[in-house]
Design a protein around this motif. Structure first.
Motif, PDB file in Angstrom:
ATOM      1  N   SER A  20       1.085  -1.335   0.089  1.00 43.15           N
ATOM      2  CA  SER A  20       0.117   0.041  -0.063  1.00 43.15           C
ATOM      3  C   SER A  20       1.223   1.035  -0.153  1.00 43.15           C
ATOM      4  O   SER A  20       1.982   1.169  -0.119  1.00 43.15           O
ATOM      5  CB  SER A  20      -1.262   0.504   1.036  1.00 43.15           C
ATOM      6  OG  SER A  20      -0.561   0.175   2.375  1.00 43.15           O
ATOM      7  N   ARG A  21       0.352   1.916  -0.184  1.00 38.79           N
ATOM      8  CA  ARG A  21       0.886   2.902  -0.402  1.00 38.79           C
ATOM      9  C   ARG A  21       1.989   4.322   1.351  1.00 38.79           C
ATOM     10  O   ARG A  21       2.339   5.372   0.693  1.00 38.79           O
ATOM     11  CB  ARG A  21       0.064   4.500  -1.433  1.00 38.79           C
ATOM     12  CG  ARG A  21      -0.033   4.440  -2.177  1.00 38.79           C
ATOM     13  CD  ARG A  21      -1.019   5.554  -2.963  1.00 38.79           C
ATOM     14  NE  ARG A  21      -1.176   5.575  -4.768  1.00 38.79           N
ATOM     15  CZ  ARG A  21      -0.298   5.135  -5.260  1.00 38.79           C
ATOM     16  NH1 ARG A  21       1.189   5.509  -5.423  1.00 38.79           N
ATOM     17  NH2 ARG A  21      -0.694   5.085  -6.799  1.00 38.79           N
ATOM     18  N   ASP A  22       1.184   4.357   2.172  1.00 34.80           N
ATOM     19  CA  ASP A  22       1.496   4.032   3.285  1.00 34.80           C
ATOM     20  C   ASP A  22       2.642   3.610   3.549  1.00 34.80           C
ATOM     21  O   ASP A  22       2.733   3.369   4.427  1.00 34.80           O
ATOM     22  CB  ASP A  22       0.194   4.570   4.010  1.00 34.80           C
ATOM     23  CG  ASP A  22      -0.750   2.917   4.527  1.00 34.80           C
ATOM     24  OD1 ASP A  22      -0.378   1.896   4.010  1.00 34.80           O
ATOM     25  OD2 ASP A  22      -0.927   3.045   5.579  1.00 34.80           O
ATOM     26  N   GLN A  23       2.939   2.297   2.994  1.00 30.48           N
ATOM     27  CA  GLN A  23       4.448   1.744   3.503  1.00 30.48           C
ATOM     28  C   GLN A  23       5.324   2.472   2.497  1.00 30.48           C
ATOM     29  O   GLN A  23       4.840   2.683   1.951  1.00 30.48           O
ATOM     30  CB  GLN A  23       4.114   0.115   3.170  1.00 30.48           C
ATOM     31  CG  GLN A  23       3.005  -0.629   3.736  1.00 30.48           C
ATOM     32  CD  GLN A  23       2.941  -2.046   3.521  1.00 30.48           C
ATOM     33  OE1 GLN A  23       2.827  -2.502   2.511  1.00 30.48           O
ATOM     34  NE2 GLN A  23       2.624  -2.933   5.010  1.00 30.48           N
ATOM     35  N   ASP A  26      11.953   1.667   2.481  1.00 27.90           N
ATOM     36  CA  ASP A  26      13.039   1.884   3.019  1.00 27.90           C
ATOM     37  C   ASP A  26      13.903   0.873   2.496  1.00 27.90           C
ATOM     38  O   ASP A  26      15.678   0.740   2.789  1.00 27.90           O
ATOM     39  CB  ASP A  26      13.326   2.558   4.376  1.00 27.90           C
ATOM     40  CG  ASP A  26      12.603   4.337   3.912  1.00 27.90           C
ATOM     41  OD1 ASP A  26      11.965   4.294   3.067  1.00 27.90           O
ATOM     42  OD2 ASP A  26      12.153   4.402   5.021  1.00 27.90           O
ATOM     43  N   ARG A  27      13.654  -0.335   3.540  1.00 30.82           N
ATOM     44  CA  ARG A  27      14.601  -1.971   3.924  1.00 30.82           C
ATOM     45  C   ARG A  27      14.514  -2.354   2.658  1.00 30.82           C
ATOM     46  O   ARG A  27      15.798  -2.777   2.246  1.00 30.82           O
ATOM     47  CB  ARG A  27      13.674  -2.968   4.546  1.00 30.82           C
ATOM     48  CG  ARG A  27      13.796  -1.785   5.670  1.00 30.82           C
ATOM     49  CD  ARG A  27      12.712  -3.058   6.963  1.00 30.82           C
ATOM     50  NE  ARG A  27      13.494  -4.488   6.978  1.00 30.82           N
ATOM     51  CZ  ARG A  27      12.620  -5.178   7.720  1.00 30.82           C
ATOM     52  NH1 ARG A  27      11.460  -5.246   7.405  1.00 30.82           N
ATOM     53  NH2 ARG A  27      13.285  -6.259   7.771  1.00 30.82           N
ATOM     54  N   GLN A  28      13.913  -2.211   1.908  1.00 29.47           N
ATOM     55  CA  GLN A  28      14.093  -2.708  -0.034  1.00 29.47           C
ATOM     56  C   GLN A  28      15.250  -2.278  -0.474  1.00 29.47           C
ATOM     57  O   GLN A  28      15.830  -2.400  -0.491  1.00 29.47           O
ATOM     58  CB  GLN A  28      13.409  -3.516  -0.579  1.00 29.47           C
ATOM     59  CG  GLN A  28      11.831  -3.973   0.278  1.00 29.47           C
ATOM     60  CD  GLN A  28      10.997  -4.166  -0.887  1.00 29.47           C
ATOM     61  OE1 GLN A  28      10.559  -4.592  -1.449  1.00 29.47           O
ATOM     62  NE2 GLN A  28       9.935  -4.048   0.252  1.00 29.47           N
ATOM     63  N   GLN A  47       1.570  -1.451  -4.293  1.00 25.46           N
ATOM     64  CA  GLN A  47       0.022  -2.157  -4.555  1.00 25.46           C
ATOM     65  C   GLN A  47       0.702  -3.821  -4.058  1.00 25.46           C
ATOM     66  O   GLN A  47       1.506  -4.224  -4.317  1.00 25.46           O
ATOM     67  CB  GLN A  47       0.377  -2.222  -6.471  1.00 25.46           C
ATOM     68  CG  GLN A  47      -0.945  -3.005  -6.634  1.00 25.46           C
ATOM     69  CD  GLN A  47      -0.955  -2.369  -8.007  1.00 25.46           C
ATOM     70  OE1 GLN A  47      -0.076  -1.715  -8.822  1.00 25.46           O
ATOM     71  NE2 GLN A  47      -2.132  -3.115  -9.015  1.00 25.46           N
ATOM     72  N   SER A  48      -1.355  -4.069  -4.073  1.00 24.24           N
ATOM     73  CA  SER A  48      -0.890  -5.751  -3.172  1.00 24.24           C
ATOM     74  C   SER A  48      -0.119  -6.765  -4.690  1.00 24.24           C
ATOM     75  O   SER A  48      -0.310  -6.353  -5.714  1.00 24.24           O
ATOM     76  CB  SER A  48      -2.742  -6.151  -3.109  1.00 24.24           C
ATOM     77  OG  SER A  48      -2.741  -7.325  -3.175  1.00 24.24           O
ATOM     78  N   GLY A  49       0.196  -7.734  -3.831  1.00 22.62           N
ATOM     79  CA  GLY A  49       1.040  -8.788  -4.444  1.00 22.62           C
ATOM     80  C   GLY A  49      -0.081 -10.188  -4.738  1.00 22.62           C
ATOM     81  O   GLY A  49       0.175 -10.556  -4.844  1.00 22.62           O
ATOM     82  N   LYS A  50      -1.720  -9.947  -4.949  1.00 19.79           N
ATOM     83  CA  LYS A  50      -2.255 -10.771  -5.452  1.00 19.79           C
ATOM     84  C   LYS A  50      -2.685 -11.217  -6.587  1.00 19.79           C
ATOM     85  O   LYS A  50      -2.791 -12.581  -6.929  1.00 19.79           O
ATOM     86  CB  LYS A  50      -3.987  -9.895  -5.107  1.00 19.79           C
ATOM     87  CG  LYS A  50      -4.375  -8.844  -5.202  1.00 19.79           C
ATOM     88  CD  LYS A  50      -5.745  -8.382  -5.039  1.00 19.79           C
ATOM     89  CE  LYS A  50      -6.212  -7.270  -6.104  1.00 19.79           C
ATOM     90  NZ  LYS A  50      -6.658  -7.655  -7.313  1.00 19.79           N
TER      91      LYS A  50
END
Length: 215
Positions: A20-23, A26-28, A47-50
């Motif tokens: 989602s956009r609020d995540q 940085d770690r990646q 975006q979702s990984g569905k």
């Protein structure tokens, strides 16, 4: 172009995704920068990984990645949350001559000497088989849970399927005229204010469970 020049032309891209956009990514990003990645080489999606319909990921596959290139991801679930989709993507990369490196799977990160590429193929084949088995088991489990849920709901009186259509107030009168041949089906639809599909569904429904006569 000689072999060395061809190798130099091969590119490495990095793919980062959050749901989602609020995540944040940085770690990646930090993991990729530690490998020498530049910002231009990192493709992202929030975006979702569905499923696989993500603009960044699709751009990688259709525009950027070429045979001999390498794609780096932090973990397999960055490609997708669906095990079946991951399996399909691994097969796609393998058949397209694209190397996939997964930071969380150290065996995929090893650069094998020339002549030992079969080891990498073996690792990929194992991953594909394992993911295929997991995906199949998940499908079986989901179907089983759905069947159990439906059975439990039915015991509680929950009805499934299309709800019964509601009869117009003048249905009994109009349907009697239609059945006796005094009016056409088209006229009956006009009088009851129903469309063709609804009219005949009501006729079938009425036949199976007749309405009591209206006063």
């Amino acid at each position: 172009m000689n072999t060395w020049e061809a190798v130099m032309d091969n590119r490495t891209y990095y793919y980062a995704r959050v749901s989602s956009r609020d995540q944040n990514l940085d770690r990646q990003f930090a993991a990729f920068y530690s490998m020498g990645a530049t910002e231009r080489e990192i493709i992202t999606d929030k975006q979702s990984g569905k499923d696989l319909e993500r603009s960044g990921y699709q751009a990688l596959k259709t525009t950027l990645l070429r045979r001999g290139d390498t794609l780096v991801v932090k973990s397999l679930d960055r490609l997708s949350r669906n095990k079946g989709d991951i399996k399909a993507e691994l097969e796609y990369f393998k058949s397209s001559g694209i190397r996939l490196k997964v930071l969380d799977l150290p065996t995929t990160m090893i650069d094998y000497p020339a002549g030992q590429e079969w080891v990498l193929d073996m690792v990929n084949n194992i991953l594909i088989e394992v993911l295929a088995s997991i995906a199949e088991q998940e499908r079986v489990t989901i179907k089983s849970r759905q069947a159990e849920g439906i059975a439990a709901a039915k015991t509680k009186g929950v009805k499934f399927g299309r709800p019964a259509a509601i009869y117009p107030d003048n249905w009994n009168e109009v349907i009697s005229l239609w059945r006796s041949g005094n009016i056409t089906a088209t006229k009956a639809m006009q009088l009851t204010g129903t469309k063709r599909t609804t009219f005949y569904r009501l006729v079938k429904q009425h036949k199976n469970s007749p309405l009591p006569a209206l006063n």
